[in-house]
Design a protein around this motif. Structure first.
Motif, PDB file in Angstrom:
ATOM      1  N   LYS A 224      75.123  52.697  -4.031  1.00 61.22           N
ATOM      2  CA  LYS A 224      75.210  51.520  -4.899  1.00 61.22           C
ATOM      3  C   LYS A 224      75.191  51.897  -6.379  1.00 61.22           C
ATOM      4  O   LYS A 224      75.120  51.036  -7.240  1.00 61.22           O
ATOM      5  N   ARG A 225      75.258  53.200  -6.637  1.00 62.94           N
ATOM      6  CA  ARG A 225      75.037  53.673  -8.007  1.00 62.94           C
ATOM      7  C   ARG A 225      76.045  53.092  -9.008  1.00 62.94           C
ATOM      8  O   ARG A 225      75.664  52.597 -10.068  1.00 62.94           O
ATOM      9  N   GLN A 226      77.326  53.150  -8.654  1.00 64.14           N
ATOM     10  CA  GLN A 226      78.363  52.701  -9.593  1.00 64.14           C
ATOM     11  C   GLN A 226      78.192  51.221  -9.939  1.00 64.14           C
ATOM     12  O   GLN A 226      78.232  50.832 -11.106  1.00 64.14           O
ATOM     13  N   ALA A 227      77.954  50.414  -8.892  1.00 60.94           N
ATOM     14  CA  ALA A 227      77.783  48.964  -9.117  1.00 60.94           C
ATOM     15  C   ALA A 227      76.578  48.717 -10.024  1.00 60.94           C
ATOM     16  O   ALA A 227      76.624  47.873 -10.934  1.00 60.94           O
ATOM     17  N   ARG A 228      75.483  49.469  -9.773  1.00 57.78           N
ATOM     18  CA  ARG A 228      74.273  49.297 -10.580  1.00 57.78           C
ATOM     19  C   ARG A 228      74.524  49.681 -12.038  1.00 57.78           C
ATOM     20  O   ARG A 228      74.105  48.997 -12.954  1.00 57.78           O
ATOM     21  N   GLU A 229      75.233  50.797 -12.220  1.00 57.61           N
ATOM     22  CA  GLU A 229      75.497  51.246 -13.592  1.00 57.61           C
ATOM     23  C   GLU A 229      76.354  50.237 -14.346  1.00 57.61           C
ATOM     24  O   GLU A 229      76.146  49.996 -15.532  1.00 57.61           O
ATOM     25  N   ASP A 251      67.297  50.381 -30.396  1.00 60.00           N
ATOM     26  CA  ASP A 251      67.890  51.457 -29.591  1.00 60.00           C
ATOM     27  C   ASP A 251      67.827  50.968 -28.137  1.00 60.00           C
ATOM     28  O   ASP A 251      66.736  50.687 -27.625  1.00 60.00           O
ATOM     29  N   ILE A 252      68.986  50.850 -27.485  1.00 62.52           N
ATOM     30  CA  ILE A 252      69.015  50.275 -26.122  1.00 62.52           C
ATOM     31  C   ILE A 252      69.553  51.311 -25.138  1.00 62.52           C
ATOM     32  O   ILE A 252      70.616  51.892 -25.367  1.00 62.52           O
ATOM     33  N   LYS A 253      68.783  51.554 -24.079  1.00 63.44           N
ATOM     34  CA  LYS A 253      69.213  52.539 -23.075  1.00 63.44           C
ATOM     35  C   LYS A 253      68.951  52.005 -21.669  1.00 63.44           C
ATOM     36  O   LYS A 253      68.020  51.226 -21.463  1.00 63.44           O
ATOM     37  N   GLY A 254      69.760  52.456 -20.711  1.00 65.47           N
ATOM     38  CA  GLY A 254      69.486  52.153 -19.302  1.00 65.47           C
ATOM     39  C   GLY A 254      68.478  53.169 -18.781  1.00 65.47           C
ATOM     40  O   GLY A 254      68.394  54.286 -19.288  1.00 65.47           O
ATOM     41  N   ARG A 255      67.699  52.769 -17.790  1.00 69.16           N
ATOM     42  CA  ARG A 255      66.667  53.687 -17.284  1.00 69.16           C
ATOM     43  C   ARG A 255      66.669  53.664 -15.760  1.00 69.16           C
ATOM     44  O   ARG A 255      66.503  52.611 -15.154  1.00 69.16           O
ATOM     45  N   PRO A 256      66.881  54.837 -15.131  1.00 67.48           N
ATOM     46  CA  PRO A 256      66.856  54.833 -13.660  1.00 67.48           C
ATOM     47  C   PRO A 256      65.430  54.647 -13.149  1.00 67.48           C
ATOM     48  O   PRO A 256      64.481  55.130 -13.768  1.00 67.48           O
ATOM     49  N   TYR A 277      63.852  43.849  -6.574  1.00 61.40           N
ATOM     50  CA  TYR A 277      64.492  43.252  -7.742  1.00 61.40           C
ATOM     51  C   TYR A 277      64.730  44.209  -8.904  1.00 61.40           C
ATOM     52  O   TYR A 277      65.753  44.168  -9.549  1.00 61.40           O
ATOM     53  N   ASP A 278      63.723  45.028  -9.224  1.00 63.35           N
ATOM     54  CA  ASP A 278      63.858  45.737 -10.494  1.00 63.35           C
ATOM     55  C   ASP A 278      64.310  47.190 -10.335  1.00 63.35           C
ATOM     56  O   ASP A 278      63.707  48.100 -10.854  1.00 63.35           O
ATOM     57  N   LEU A 279      65.409  47.353  -9.584  1.00 65.71           N
ATOM     58  CA  LEU A 279      65.996  48.696  -9.478  1.00 65.71           C
ATOM     59  C   LEU A 279      66.693  49.061 -10.787  1.00 65.71           C
ATOM     60  O   LEU A 279      66.910  50.209 -11.086  1.00 65.71           O
ATOM     61  N   LEU A 280      67.057  48.034 -11.523  1.00 66.35           N
ATOM     62  CA  LEU A 280      67.804  48.254 -12.757  1.00 66.35           C
ATOM     63  C   LEU A 280      66.879  47.976 -13.921  1.00 66.35           C
ATOM     64  O   LEU A 280      66.233  46.940 -13.978  1.00 66.35           O
ATOM     65  N   ALA A 281      66.804  48.921 -14.870  1.00 64.56           N
ATOM     66  CA  ALA A 281      65.931  48.695 -16.019  1.00 64.56           C
ATOM     67  C   ALA A 281      66.664  49.037 -17.310  1.00 64.56           C
ATOM     68  O   ALA A 281      67.404  50.009 -17.379  1.00 64.56           O
ATOM     69  N   VAL A 282      66.456  48.196 -18.301  1.00 62.82           N
ATOM     70  CA  VAL A 282      67.005  48.434 -19.639  1.00 62.82           C
ATOM     71  C   VAL A 282      65.826  48.529 -20.595  1.00 62.82           C
ATOM     72  O   VAL A 282      64.916  47.696 -20.541  1.00 62.82           O
ATOM     73  N   ILE A 330      67.729  37.268 -14.505  1.00 58.80           N
ATOM     74  CA  ILE A 330      68.913  37.273 -13.631  1.00 58.80           C
ATOM     75  C   ILE A 330      70.096  37.551 -14.546  1.00 58.80           C
ATOM     76  O   ILE A 330      70.547  36.689 -15.295  1.00 58.80           O
ATOM     77  N   GLY A 331      70.534  38.809 -14.527  1.00 58.35           N
ATOM     78  CA  GLY A 331      71.549  39.255 -15.480  1.00 58.35           C
ATOM     79  C   GLY A 331      72.952  38.948 -15.012  1.00 58.35           C
ATOM     80  O   GLY A 331      73.190  38.031 -14.228  1.00 58.35           O
ATOM     81  N   THR A 332      73.885  39.766 -15.488  1.00 57.54           N
ATOM     82  CA  THR A 332      75.285  39.553 -15.139  1.00 57.54           C
ATOM     83  C   THR A 332      75.471  39.779 -13.638  1.00 57.54           C
ATOM     84  O   THR A 332      74.737  40.537 -13.017  1.00 57.54           O
ATOM     85  N   MET A 333      76.437  39.129 -13.076  1.00 53.86           N
ATOM     86  CA  MET A 333      76.759  39.237 -11.634  1.00 53.86           C
ATOM     87  C   MET A 333      75.592  38.774 -10.751  1.00 53.86           C
ATOM     88  O   MET A 333      75.460  39.185  -9.603  1.00 53.86           O
ATOM     89  N   GLY A 334      74.686  37.978 -11.347  1.00 53.19           N
ATOM     90  CA  GLY A 334      73.593  37.409 -10.550  1.00 53.19           C
ATOM     91  C   GLY A 334      72.555  38.403 -10.065  1.00 53.19           C
ATOM     92  O   GLY A 334      71.773  38.101  -9.166  1.00 53.19           O
ATOM     93  N   GLN A 335      72.537  39.594 -10.662  1.00 57.71           N
ATOM     94  CA  GLN A 335      71.580  40.630 -10.229  1.00 57.71           C
ATOM     95  C   GLN A 335      70.372  40.679 -11.158  1.00 57.71           C
ATOM     96  O   GLN A 335      70.528  40.609 -12.379  1.00 57.71           O
TER      97      GLN A 335
END
Length: 490
Positions: A224-229, A251-256, A277-282, A330-335
């Motif tokens: 699911k990496r590409q979709a998450r990124e 300064d904004i970064k994504g965080r695995p 829910y929080d697999l994705l972090a900014v 609830i960000g873009t694409m409802g995730q």
């Protein structure tokens, strides 16, 4: 030192271990934040360790000196002071070579010698069992750490490099070391606020303790990496645009997210990966605290926040001084996407933890105050424990220090932090020993509750006392913190 395996012998023959290159890179890095004189002292410590360990090899087949050099490099990336780097380079010299603590004291001073001794295991005593010796080693480390917390910072660097090279060990030893790392060292890194070390220790331990679950999770995450990124990048670009319009510099970064923390969530809530829910972090880093709250407002105006997923660790810092705002939207694409917002100073504390203290020590009184708060938990544990009993001391650490925290309030609105699982009696004893002894009842949020009620975040606790109140032996089975237990026993 251990016997060299076949793979190790092959590596030695190929000359894969390049000591000179590793040393040059390490020295180049420390020159970015230490003075020339400090760097020269560090080099002298390396030269002594290199001479002392000459001819010794690790299980991997590499020259032994590569290990202390790797430990010092881990600590250098925490920007630790030169004294600690010297001790890290020589941390096995007393244990594994003919040099004594006194020799090091003569050559490098008492501070370096104390740190090396604090990390040195006890070999000279005879113990009934391996467990007894290990508990005694922990006790020695904890007491040394109370005098100088850098002892445990070196130990964490040592453990992290050992975990990175664990594949060269027998599988029973791998499991034992991984279990100990997860139970003792990762929680210590957490309490000292050194999160990068904590996360890596947890992930490596998880890999050796539950290999099937670990690799299964890695595979699922890969798919699911590409979709998450894509989701994270989209969130970041929308937030960047909104902050630029509001003239907020950020300064904004994504965080695995780390594998072990995801696995723990799945296990705790009995969910599969798709339900976490929080697999994705900014992460958003700004200059000031008002900017943090402004970014939060903008994020909530762009996306719908998930209820009960907001945490304000700025107004209520964790006991390891960690500060940030956390919200899940609830960000873009409802995730769902977790957004962490902090200042640069908060970021520095969360990257380096207590290690940041020595670098900024000169002329920084507020740093000293922060630092004292950071290690107050350790003094508390030692004050209330029989430090001559190693098993009791380690159990107290596990109970108080390594469990999570619950934040409750006094009727006046003061925040009191207690270990998770605490009850009104723990609160009473934290306020004052006499309040604990004379406690006869408690109100939580205005309602009378039993003394064994488990306190929740945000509870307002009011203790009812009586002059004739006395502690009862039953209380030992009710309270959740070792501090309360000691006061009741006394």
């Amino acid at each position: 030192m251990t016997t060299v395996n076949e793979e190790g012998k092959a590596l030695v023959e190929q000359g894969t271990f390049n000591k000179e290159k590793a040393l040059a890179e390490f020295m180049e890095y420390i020159h970015t934040y230490l003075t020339d004189d400090e760097c020269n002292q560090v080099l002298k410590a390396f030269e002594l360790a290199d001479k002392a360990h000459e001819g010794q090899l690790r299980a991997s087949g590499e020259p032994y000196i590569m290990h202390p050099l790797a430990v010092a490099e881990i600590l250098a990336h925490l920007q630790i002071d030169h004294i600690t780097l010297m001790a890290a380079l020589m941390h096995d010299v007393v244990e594994d070579t003919s040099y004594s603590k006194e020799d090091l004291e003569k050559m490098f001073g008492s501070e370096v010698a104390f740190l090396v001794d604090g990390v040195t295991k006890l070999n000279q005593f005879q113990y009934e069992t391996k467990e007894d010796r290990q508990m005694e080693n922990y006790r020695k480390m904890i007491l040394a750490m109370a005098k100088d917390v850098r002892v445990v910072v070196i130990k964490l660097g040592d453990r992290l490099h050992n975990m990175r090279t664990l594949k060269h060990m027998r599988s029973d030893k791998q499991k034992r070391i991984a279990k100990e790392t997860l139970e003792i060292f990762a929680p210590l890194a957490h309490r000292l606020g050194i999160f990068n070390v904590k996360w890596e220790l947890e992930d490596l331990s998880f890999r050796y303790l539950e290999p099937e679950k670990y690799y299964d999770l890695v595979d699922q995450m890969k798919q699911k990496r590409q979709a998450r990124e894509d989701i994270v990048n989209d969130t970041m670009s929308q937030l960047t645009k909104a902050l630029e319009e509001a003239h907020i510099k950020a300064d904004i970064k994504g965080r695995p997210k780390h594998f072990y923390s995801i696995y723990k969530k799945m296990k705790k809530d009995n969910r599969d990966l798709s339900q976490i829910y929080d697999l994705l972090a900014v992460r958003v880093i700004v200059d000031t605290i008002p900017d943090c709250y402004a970014v939060l407002g903008i994020a909530h105006s762009l996306w719908k926040p998930l209820p009960y997923r907001f945490k304000d660790y700025i107004s209520m810092p964790k006991s390891n001084m960690y500060q940030s705002l956390h919200t899940t939207v609830i960000g873009t694409m409802g995730q769902p996407v977790e957004i962490q917002i902090r200042t640069w100073e908060m970021h520095r504390v969360s990257e380096y933890g207590v290690a940041a203290h020595w670098r900024y020590k000169e002329g920084n009184k507020s740093g000293d105050k922060d630092f004292d708060q950071k290690v107050a938990w350790l003094r508390q544990v030692l004050e209330w424990q029989d430090t001559s009993n190693p098993t009791e001391l380690v159990n107290a650490l596990k109970l108080d220090v390594f469990s999570g925290e619950v934040f409750v309030f006094t009727p006046k609105g003061d925040v009191v932090k207690l270990p998770i699982g605490s009850v009104p009696l723990d609160f009473a004893y934290r306020v004052h020993t006499d309040v604990g002894h004379r406690c006869v009842g408690a109100k939580v949020n205005g309602k009378i509750v039993p003394l064994d009620y488990t306190l929740q975040n945000g509870d307002i606790v009011d203790i009812i006392t009586s002059k004739t109140g006395r502690p009862s032996l039953d209380w030992l089975n009710i309270v959740g913190s070792s501090e309360s237990k000691s006061k009741i026993r006394n």
